[in-house]
Design a protein around this motif. Structure first.
Motif, PDB file in Angstrom:
ATOM      1  N   TYR A   3       0.822  -1.189   0.000  1.00 11.75           N
ATOM      2  CA  TYR A   3       0.000   0.000   0.000  1.00 11.75           C
ATOM      3  C   TYR A   3       0.867   1.253   0.000  1.00 11.75           C
ATOM      4  O   TYR A   3       0.399   2.332   0.314  1.00 11.75           O
ATOM      5  N   PHE A   4       2.137   1.207  -0.242  1.00 12.32           N
ATOM      6  CA  PHE A   4       2.995   2.293   0.178  1.00 12.32           C
ATOM      7  C   PHE A   4       4.294   2.361  -0.608  1.00 12.32           C
ATOM      8  O   PHE A   4       4.653   1.449  -1.323  1.00 12.32           O
ATOM      9  N   ASP A 177      14.431   2.833  16.151  1.00 15.59           N
ATOM     10  CA  ASP A 177      13.514   1.836  15.607  1.00 15.59           C
ATOM     11  C   ASP A 177      12.335   2.508  14.921  1.00 15.59           C
ATOM     12  O   ASP A 177      11.221   2.011  14.933  1.00 15.59           O
ATOM     13  N   GLY A 178      12.562   3.676  14.316  1.00 16.66           N
ATOM     14  CA  GLY A 178      11.503   4.384  13.616  1.00 16.66           C
ATOM     15  C   GLY A 178      11.416   3.963  12.157  1.00 16.66           C
ATOM     16  O   GLY A 178      12.312   3.310  11.617  1.00 16.66           O
ATOM     17  N   PHE A 179      10.309   4.361  11.517  1.00 14.16           N
ATOM     18  CA  PHE A 179      10.145   4.035  10.092  1.00 14.16           C
ATOM     19  C   PHE A 179       9.152   5.003   9.465  1.00 14.16           C
ATOM     20  O   PHE A 179       8.123   5.326  10.062  1.00 14.16           O
ATOM     21  N   ASP A 180       9.467   5.477   8.257  1.00 15.01           N
ATOM     22  CA  ASP A 180       8.596   6.397   7.531  1.00 15.01           C
ATOM     23  C   ASP A 180       7.779   5.642   6.496  1.00 15.01           C
ATOM     24  O   ASP A 180       8.328   4.845   5.727  1.00 15.01           O
ATOM     25  N   LEU A 181       6.481   5.914   6.458  1.00 15.65           N
ATOM     26  CA  LEU A 181       5.587   5.302   5.485  1.00 15.65           C
ATOM     27  C   LEU A 181       4.947   6.374   4.627  1.00 15.65           C
ATOM     28  O   LEU A 181       4.595   7.453   5.124  1.00 15.65           O
ATOM     29  N   ARG A 182       4.774   6.052   3.345  1.00 17.50           N
ATOM     30  CA  ARG A 182       3.959   6.883   2.469  1.00 17.50           C
ATOM     31  C   ARG A 182       2.780   6.053   1.999  1.00 17.50           C
ATOM     32  O   ARG A 182       2.944   5.055   1.300  1.00 17.50           O
ATOM     33  N   LEU A 183       1.582   6.444   2.417  1.00 20.60           N
ATOM     34  CA  LEU A 183       0.388   5.687   2.085  1.00 20.60           C
ATOM     35  C   LEU A 183      -0.099   6.024   0.679  1.00 20.60           C
ATOM     36  O   LEU A 183      -0.036   7.168   0.250  1.00 20.60           O
ATOM     37  N   HIS A 184      -0.614   5.015  -0.009  1.00 26.75           N
ATOM     38  CA  HIS A 184      -1.250   5.233  -1.303  1.00 26.75           C
ATOM     39  C   HIS A 184      -2.742   4.914  -1.249  1.00 26.75           C
ATOM     40  O   HIS A 184      -3.386   4.788  -2.282  1.00 26.75           O
ATOM     41  N   LYS A 209      -1.540   8.813  17.592  1.00 25.95           N
ATOM     42  CA  LYS A 209      -0.758  10.050  17.673  1.00 25.95           C
ATOM     43  C   LYS A 209      -0.670  10.522  19.117  1.00 25.95           C
ATOM     44  O   LYS A 209       0.411  10.887  19.590  1.00 25.95           O
ATOM     45  N   ARG A 210      -1.801  10.523  19.801  1.00 21.86           N
ATOM     46  CA  ARG A 210      -1.840  11.003  21.188  1.00 21.86           C
ATOM     47  C   ARG A 210      -0.935  10.165  22.084  1.00 21.86           C
ATOM     48  O   ARG A 210      -0.282  10.691  22.994  1.00 21.86           O
ATOM     49  N   ARG A 211      -0.852   8.870  21.811  1.00 23.81           N
ATOM     50  CA  ARG A 211      -0.028   7.959  22.609  1.00 23.81           C
ATOM     51  C   ARG A 211       1.419   7.937  22.130  1.00 23.81           C
ATOM     52  O   ARG A 211       2.232   7.178  22.637  1.00 23.81           O
ATOM     53  N   ASP A 212       1.749   8.780  21.156  1.00 28.35           N
ATOM     54  CA  ASP A 212       3.118   8.923  20.641  1.00 28.35           C
ATOM     55  C   ASP A 212       3.634   7.643  19.992  1.00 28.35           C
ATOM     56  O   ASP A 212       4.836   7.403  19.943  1.00 28.35           O
ATOM     57  N   VAL A 213       2.698   6.836  19.447  1.00 34.44           N
ATOM     58  CA  VAL A 213       3.091   5.639  18.715  1.00 34.44           C
ATOM     59  C   VAL A 213       3.487   6.006  17.289  1.00 34.44           C
ATOM     60  O   VAL A 213       4.418   5.432  16.725  1.00 34.44           O
ATOM     61  N   ILE A 214       2.774   6.993  16.713  1.00 38.13           N
ATOM     62  CA  ILE A 214       3.051   7.443  15.358  1.00 38.13           C
ATOM     63  C   ILE A 214       3.091   8.964  15.324  1.00 38.13           C
ATOM     64  O   ILE A 214       2.654   9.632  16.261  1.00 38.13           O
ATOM     65  N   ARG A 215       3.623   9.477  14.231  1.00 33.98           N
ATOM     66  CA  ARG A 215       3.575  10.907  13.949  1.00 33.98           C
ATOM     67  C   ARG A 215       3.031  11.067  12.531  1.00 33.98           C
ATOM     68  O   ARG A 215       3.551  10.461  11.590  1.00 33.98           O
ATOM     69  N   VAL A 216       1.993  11.852  12.347  1.00 32.97           N
ATOM     70  CA  VAL A 216       1.406  12.078  11.029  1.00 32.97           C
ATOM     71  C   VAL A 216       2.002  13.354  10.460  1.00 32.97           C
ATOM     72  O   VAL A 216       1.688  14.454  10.918  1.00 32.97           O
ATOM     73  N   ASP A 217       2.865  13.207   9.470  1.00 36.64           N
ATOM     74  CA  ASP A 217       3.503  14.371   8.867  1.00 36.64           C
ATOM     75  C   ASP A 217       2.603  15.026   7.826  1.00 36.64           C
ATOM     76  O   ASP A 217       2.572  16.244   7.700  1.00 36.64           O
ATOM     77  N   ALA A 219      -1.216  13.839   5.224  1.00 33.62           N
ATOM     78  CA  ALA A 219      -2.300  12.871   5.127  1.00 33.62           C
ATOM     79  C   ALA A 219      -1.816  11.523   4.600  1.00 33.62           C
ATOM     80  O   ALA A 219      -2.341  10.474   4.962  1.00 33.62           O
ATOM     81  N   ASP A 220      -0.778  11.551   3.737  1.00 33.53           N
ATOM     82  CA  ASP A 220      -0.282  10.311   3.152  1.00 33.53           C
ATOM     83  C   ASP A 220       1.088   9.905   3.678  1.00 33.53           C
ATOM     84  O   ASP A 220       1.721   8.997   3.133  1.00 33.53           O
ATOM     85  N   ARG A 221       1.547  10.568   4.743  1.00 35.38           N
ATOM     86  CA  ARG A 221       2.875  10.249   5.277  1.00 35.38           C
ATOM     87  C   ARG A 221       2.791  10.074   6.789  1.00 35.38           C
ATOM     88  O   ARG A 221       2.385  10.995   7.508  1.00 35.38           O
ATOM     89  N   ILE A 222       3.206   8.897   7.257  1.00 31.94           N
ATOM     90  CA  ILE A 222       3.164   8.570   8.682  1.00 31.94           C
ATOM     91  C   ILE A 222       4.538   8.075   9.119  1.00 31.94           C
ATOM     92  O   ILE A 222       5.171   7.275   8.423  1.00 31.94           O
ATOM     93  N   HIS A 223       4.992   8.559  10.250  1.00 34.90           N
ATOM     94  CA  HIS A 223       6.249   8.081  10.828  1.00 34.90           C
ATOM     95  C   HIS A 223       5.927   7.207  12.026  1.00 34.90           C
ATOM     96  O   HIS A 223       5.200   7.618  12.939  1.00 34.90           O
ATOM     97  N   LEU A 224       6.435   5.976  12.019  1.00 34.30           N
ATOM     98  CA  LEU A 224       6.302   5.085  13.164  1.00 34.30           C
ATOM     99  C   LEU A 224       7.440   5.406  14.123  1.00 34.30           C
ATOM    100  O   LEU A 224       8.613   5.257  13.779  1.00 34.30           O
ATOM    101  N   ASN A 225       7.095   5.847  15.328  1.00 35.49           N
ATOM    102  CA  ASN A 225       8.136   6.255  16.276  1.00 35.49           C
ATOM    103  C   ASN A 225       8.926   5.062  16.796  1.00 35.49           C
ATOM    104  O   ASN A 225      10.124   5.172  17.052  1.00 35.49           O
TER     105      ASN A 225
END
Length: 237
Positions: A3-4, A177-184, A209-217, A219-225
Motif C-alpha cells: 500500500y505504500f 527503531d523508527g520508520f517512515d511510510l507513504r500511504l497510497h 498520535k496522542r499515545r506517541d506511537v506514530i507521527r502524522v507528517d 495525510a499520506d505520510r506517517i512516521h512510526l516512532n
C-alpha cells in the motif's frame, strides 16, 4: 499487499520471516511465458467484477486493490497486492471482484489459454497462489477477531518490510527503531479494507498520535516512532 512507498527505516530493521510474496518479478514472471507488458495510470480499472475472465495478471510494479461492491453500494476491499502477486484467477467464467490500481502500475498479462498449455506456468501459479491464500487467511482473522486498534496497527505493520511476523528478531538498535511510510490509500480505502468506518480509522489514528506511537507528517505520510511498540498492538503477541 503493498500500500505504500517505503521510507527510511531506523537502523533496527531486521529480517521478517513471513509475509513476503513467494514469487517476485526477479524470480518468476509472466514475461518468461510470453506475457504482455501493460502500464496503467493511478486509479485505473484493470477489470470489473462480472467481466469475462480471459487473462491472468502479474503485478510487476505499483499497487493494486481488489474489491467487491454490495448491492447497496458498500465496498469491501478484499486484497491489496504488491509486486510479484498474481491476480485475475476466477472460479468461473467471470471475475468475482474489481481490480483497480492505487498507483501507476506495470503489469504482465497472459491469456488463460497459455496457462492451460503450460505445465511449468501452472506450477508457478500454484506456488504463488498458495502464498496469497495464506495472506487472505490472515485478513479473515483480522476482520473476524481483531479490535479496531489491532486492525489499524496490523495494517501499518504490514507496510514495514522485513519486520513483524513469526521469527522477527526485532531491532538491532532499540533507540533507533523508527520508520517512515507513504500511504497510497485514502482513509476511506483503508476503512473498506479493514472493515471499519472512516470515522473509526480517523479516531484510531488520532489515538495512536496522542499515545506517541506514530507521527502524522501529512495525510499520506506517517512516521512510526517505534516499530516494536506498534507491533505489540497488533494482537499477535
Amino acid at each position: 499487499m503493498a500500500y505504500f512507498d517505503a521510507g527510511t527505516p531506523g537502523q533496527g530493521a531486521a529480517p521478517r520471516m513471513t509475509g513476503a510474496p513467494v514469487c517476485t518479478p526477479r524470480k518468476t514472471s509472466f514475461s518468461d511465458f510470453g506475457g504482455k507488458s501493460v502500464q496503467y495510470d493511478t486509479h485505473a480499472v484493470i477489470y470489473y467484477e462480472g467481466d469475462s475472465a480471459k487473462r491472468l495478471y502479474e503485478l510487476v510494479k505499483g499497487s493494486v486493490m481488489l474489491y467487491k461492491l454490495l448491492p447497496d453500494g458498500r465496498r469491501q476491499v478484499v486484497e491489496v497486492l504488491r509486486p510479484g502477486d498474481i491476480f485475475g484467477l476466477a472460479g468461473g467464467d467471470e471475475y468475482d471482484c474489481t481490480a483497480e490500481t492505487l498507483t501507476n502500475a506495470d503489469i504482465q498479462e497472459i491469456d488463460l489459454r497459455q496457462v492451460e498449455r503450460s505445465d511449468a506456468l501452472q506450477r508457478t501459479l500454484t506456488k504463488c497462489l498458495t502464498n496469497q491464500m495464506h495472506v487472505l487467511h490472515e485478513h479473515a482473522v483480522l476482520l473476524g477477531r481483531k479490535s479496531a486498534v489491532e486492525r489499524v496497527a496490523s495494517f501499518l505493520m504490514h507496510l514495514v518490510p522485513e519486520r513483524g511476523g513469526v521469527g522477527c528478531v526485532g531491532p538491532t538498535d532499540e533507540s533507533d527503531d523508527g520508520f517512515d511510510l507513504r500511504l497510497h490509500m485514502t482513509r476511506q480505502e483503508i476503512a473498506d479494507y479493514l472493515g471499519l468506518t472512516i470515522e473509526t480509522v480517523s479516531r484510531v489514528v488520532s489515538d495512536l498520535k496522542r499515545r506517541d506511537v506514530i507521527r502524522v507528517d501529512r495525510a499520506d505520510r506517517i512516521h512510526l516512532n517505534k516499530v516494536c511498540g506498534l507491533c505489540q498492538m497488533t494482537g499477535m503477541h
